[in-house]
Design a protein around this motif. Structure first.
Motif, PDB file in Angstrom:
ATOM      1  N   LEU A   1      -1.848  -0.911 -26.911  1.00 29.05           N
ATOM      2  CA  LEU A   1      -0.470  -0.867 -26.436  1.00 29.05           C
ATOM      3  C   LEU A   1      -0.261   0.484 -25.758  1.00 29.05           C
ATOM      4  N   LEU A   2       0.196   0.455 -24.511  1.00 26.27           N
ATOM      5  CA  LEU A   2       0.360   1.670 -23.726  1.00 26.27           C
ATOM      6  C   LEU A   2       1.820   1.877 -23.355  1.00 26.27           C
ATOM      7  N   LEU A   3       2.325   3.074 -23.594  1.00 23.46           N
ATOM      8  CA  LEU A   3       3.666   3.440 -23.150  1.00 23.46           C
ATOM      9  C   LEU A   3       3.546   4.042 -21.757  1.00 23.46           C
ATOM     10  N   LEU A   4       4.173   3.387 -20.762  1.00 23.23           N
ATOM     11  CA  LEU A   4       4.064   3.806 -19.370  1.00 23.23           C
ATOM     12  C   LEU A   4       5.332   4.507 -18.890  1.00 23.23           C
ATOM     13  N   GLU A   5       5.154   5.407 -17.960  1.00 21.14           N
ATOM     14  CA  GLU A   5       6.290   6.037 -17.312  1.00 21.14           C
ATOM     15  C   GLU A   5       6.850   5.082 -16.253  1.00 21.14           C
ATOM     16  N   ARG A   6       8.195   4.903 -16.254  1.00 18.14           N
ATOM     17  CA  ARG A   6       8.838   4.057 -15.246  1.00 18.14           C
ATOM     18  C   ARG A   6      10.101   4.774 -14.791  1.00 18.14           C
ATOM     19  N   ASN A   7      10.221   5.029 -13.510  1.00 25.93           N
ATOM     20  CA  ASN A   7      11.321   5.842 -12.994  1.00 25.93           C
ATOM     21  C   ASN A   7      12.390   5.022 -12.288  1.00 25.93           C
ATOM     22  N   THR A   8      12.551   3.766 -12.662  1.00 24.77           N
ATOM     23  CA  THR A   8      13.576   2.929 -12.035  1.00 24.77           C
ATOM     24  C   THR A   8      14.933   3.168 -12.706  1.00 24.77           C
ATOM     25  N   PRO A   9      16.048   2.882 -12.022  1.00 23.05           N
ATOM     26  CA  PRO A   9      17.381   3.100 -12.589  1.00 23.05           C
ATOM     27  C   PRO A   9      17.581   2.350 -13.908  1.00 23.05           C
ATOM     28  N   GLY A  10      18.045   3.052 -14.928  1.00 27.78           N
ATOM     29  CA  GLY A  10      18.313   2.439 -16.224  1.00 27.78           C
ATOM     30  C   GLY A  10      17.114   2.351 -17.143  1.00 27.78           C
ATOM     31  N   ALA A  11      15.911   2.667 -16.652  1.00 25.20           N
ATOM     32  CA  ALA A  11      14.696   2.520 -17.455  1.00 25.20           C
ATOM     33  C   ALA A  11      14.732   3.432 -18.678  1.00 25.20           C
ATOM     34  N   VAL A  12      14.403   2.860 -19.845  1.00 27.78           N
ATOM     35  CA  VAL A  12      14.319   3.616 -21.092  1.00 27.78           C
ATOM     36  C   VAL A  12      12.873   3.713 -21.556  1.00 27.78           C
ATOM     37  N   SER A  13      12.209   2.576 -21.678  1.00 28.57           N
ATOM     38  CA  SER A  13      10.792   2.576 -22.050  1.00 28.57           C
ATOM     39  C   SER A  13      10.103   1.330 -21.509  1.00 28.57           C
ATOM     40  N   THR A  14       8.781   1.451 -21.328  1.00 32.63           N
ATOM     41  CA  THR A  14       7.982   0.356 -20.780  1.00 32.63           C
ATOM     42  C   THR A  14       6.636   0.335 -21.502  1.00 32.63           C
ATOM     43  N   TRP A  15       6.330  -0.779 -22.154  1.00 34.30           N
ATOM     44  CA  TRP A  15       5.072  -0.914 -22.884  1.00 34.30           C
ATOM     45  C   TRP A  15       4.200  -1.989 -22.250  1.00 34.30           C
ATOM     46  N   ARG A  16       2.921  -1.675 -22.134  1.00 35.53           N
ATOM     47  CA  ARG A  16       1.937  -2.620 -21.603  1.00 35.53           C
ATOM     48  C   ARG A  16       0.965  -2.986 -22.714  1.00 35.53           C
TER      49      ARG A  16
ATOM     50  N   ILE B   1       0.809  -1.205   0.000  1.00 39.13           N
ATOM     51  CA  ILE B   1       0.000   0.000   0.000  1.00 39.13           C
ATOM     52  C   ILE B   1       0.848   1.263   0.000  1.00 39.13           C
ATOM     53  N   GLU B   2       1.948   1.261   0.778  1.00 36.85           N
ATOM     54  CA  GLU B   2       2.770   2.457   0.883  1.00 36.85           C
ATOM     55  C   GLU B   2       3.510   2.766  -0.411  1.00 36.85           C
ATOM     56  N   GLN B   3       3.642   1.782  -1.313  1.00 37.66           N
ATOM     57  CA  GLN B   3       4.351   1.988  -2.573  1.00 37.66           C
ATOM     58  C   GLN B   3       3.404   2.055  -3.763  1.00 37.66           C
ATOM     59  N   TYR B   4       2.101   1.988  -3.533  1.00 38.47           N
ATOM     60  CA  TYR B   4       1.149   1.919  -4.654  1.00 38.47           C
ATOM     61  C   TYR B   4       1.088   3.232  -5.419  1.00 38.47           C
ATOM     62  N   TYR B   5       1.084   3.134  -6.719  1.00 44.57           N
ATOM     63  CA  TYR B   5       0.885   4.313  -7.558  1.00 44.57           C
ATOM     64  C   TYR B   5       0.427   3.865  -8.937  1.00 44.57           C
ATOM     65  N   THR B   6      -0.196   4.781  -9.655  1.00 48.54           N
ATOM     66  CA  THR B   6      -0.643   4.508 -11.014  1.00 48.54           C
ATOM     67  C   THR B   6       0.322   5.177 -11.981  1.00 48.54           C
ATOM     68  N   PRO B   7       1.015   4.399 -12.831  1.00 42.09           N
ATOM     69  CA  PRO B   7       1.985   5.001 -13.749  1.00 42.09           C
ATOM     70  C   PRO B   7       1.301   5.877 -14.794  1.00 42.09           C
ATOM     71  N   VAL B   8       1.979   6.946 -15.181  1.00 43.38           N
ATOM     72  CA  VAL B   8       1.449   7.848 -16.198  1.00 43.38           C
ATOM     73  C   VAL B   8       1.494   7.163 -17.562  1.00 43.38           C
ATOM     74  N   VAL B   9       0.394   7.244 -18.305  1.00 43.20           N
ATOM     75  CA  VAL B   9       0.348   6.719 -19.674  1.00 43.20           C
ATOM     76  C   VAL B   9       0.828   7.824 -20.611  1.00 43.20           C
ATOM     77  N   ILE B  10       1.962   7.607 -21.265  1.00 37.29           N
ATOM     78  CA  ILE B  10       2.569   8.617 -22.126  1.00 37.29           C
ATOM     79  C   ILE B  10       2.007   8.566 -23.545  1.00 37.29           C
ATOM     80  N   ARG B  11       1.672   7.357 -23.987  1.00 39.54           N
ATOM     81  CA  ARG B  11       1.234   7.193 -25.382  1.00 39.54           C
ATOM     82  C   ARG B  11       0.351   5.963 -25.482  1.00 39.54           C
ATOM     83  N   GLN B  12      -0.593   5.975 -26.421  1.00 44.00           N
ATOM     84  CA  GLN B  12      -1.469   4.827 -26.640  1.00 44.00           C
ATOM     85  C   GLN B  12      -1.488   4.467 -28.122  1.00 44.00           C
TER      86      GLN B  12
END
Length: 227
Positions: free
Chosen positions: A51-66, A32-43
């Motif tokens: 296909l959704l392009l999501l924001e991911r702020n982890t080290p080394g992250a370039v892109s994330t598609w769902r 619960i303390e880490q829950y968040y909804t990632p921003v959808v950058i593109r659809q």
């Protein structure tokens, strides 16, 4: 034990797996303390899928598609792309923070790599867990690429991979159902795209990442259980 102490006891591969798992648990609301909804950058919409392009702020992250589709129902596919040099920079600086005398150093000694990026494919079930289909390290940087453009071809390749996913689902649904959770299917798609995007003398050096538990069950079994 602090977060930095925990990371320092893991090698780079395990640290990446742990960081990615923590991010996925955050968007699934497992903690619960880490829950968040990632921003959808593109659809990118498709017939019965998107296909959704999501924001991911982890080290080394370039892109994330769902990838969501009617066939998978509550499950979805996640395609992650990471820059290995950026990941190494973060991990080395994090480890140095444990030594006060080195906290101001900015020089990072990176290992000489023959791979530049990491592509991960996983199947996510919000009610269960993440299951890796495959993870690969590859050399996706051309000789002409500058520091600021080193992710360009890697990002384009992952985007094309997502578009292939949409077309496979729209035009070959039966084939999609049989192959989509097969590691070899994904590796063949990645290599086909690399051959089309790089010169013949470019060595992609595709290397499957060991130590990940891959999904072995198929979608037909899943549909029977929920249908």
């Amino acid at each position: 034990m602090t977060v930095l102490d925990y990371y320092s006891k893991l090698d780079s591969r395990k640290q990446w797996l742990h960081i990615t798992k923590q991010w996925i648990q955050g968007i699934l609301g497992r903690k619960i303390e880490q829950y968040y909804t990632p921003v959808v950058i593109r659809q990118l919409p498709g017939k019965g899928c998107k296909l959704l392009l999501l924001e991911r702020n982890t080290p080394g992250a370039v892109s994330t598609w769902r990838f969501n589709c009617e066939l998978l129902q509550r499950q979805y596919l996640l395609i992650t792309l990471d820059n290995l040099a950026d990941l190494d920079r973060y991990l080395q600086r994090s480890n140095r923070q444990r030594k006060p005398g080195n906290t101001k150093r900015e020089i990072v000694n990176l290992p000489i790599r023959n791979v530049s990026h990491r592509i991960g494919i996983s199947l996510i079930d919000p009610l269960k867990k993440q299951e890796w289909i495959g993870v690969w390290d590859l050399n996706l940087i051309d000789d002409w690429s500058t520091y600021h453009a080193e992710d360009y071809k890697a990002e384009q390749l992952v985007l094309y991979l997502g578009r292939r996913l949409i077309s496979s689902y729209e035009f070959m649904p039966d084939f999609f159902e049989q192959q989509i959770t097969e590691k070899q299917w994904w590796q063949q798609r990645i290599m086909t795209l690399c051959k089309a995007d790089f010169t013949k003398d470019h060595d992609v050096n595709i290397t499957p990442l060991s130590g990940t538990k891959h999904r072995t069950s198929n979608l037909i079994e899943f549909r029977r259980k929920v249908g």
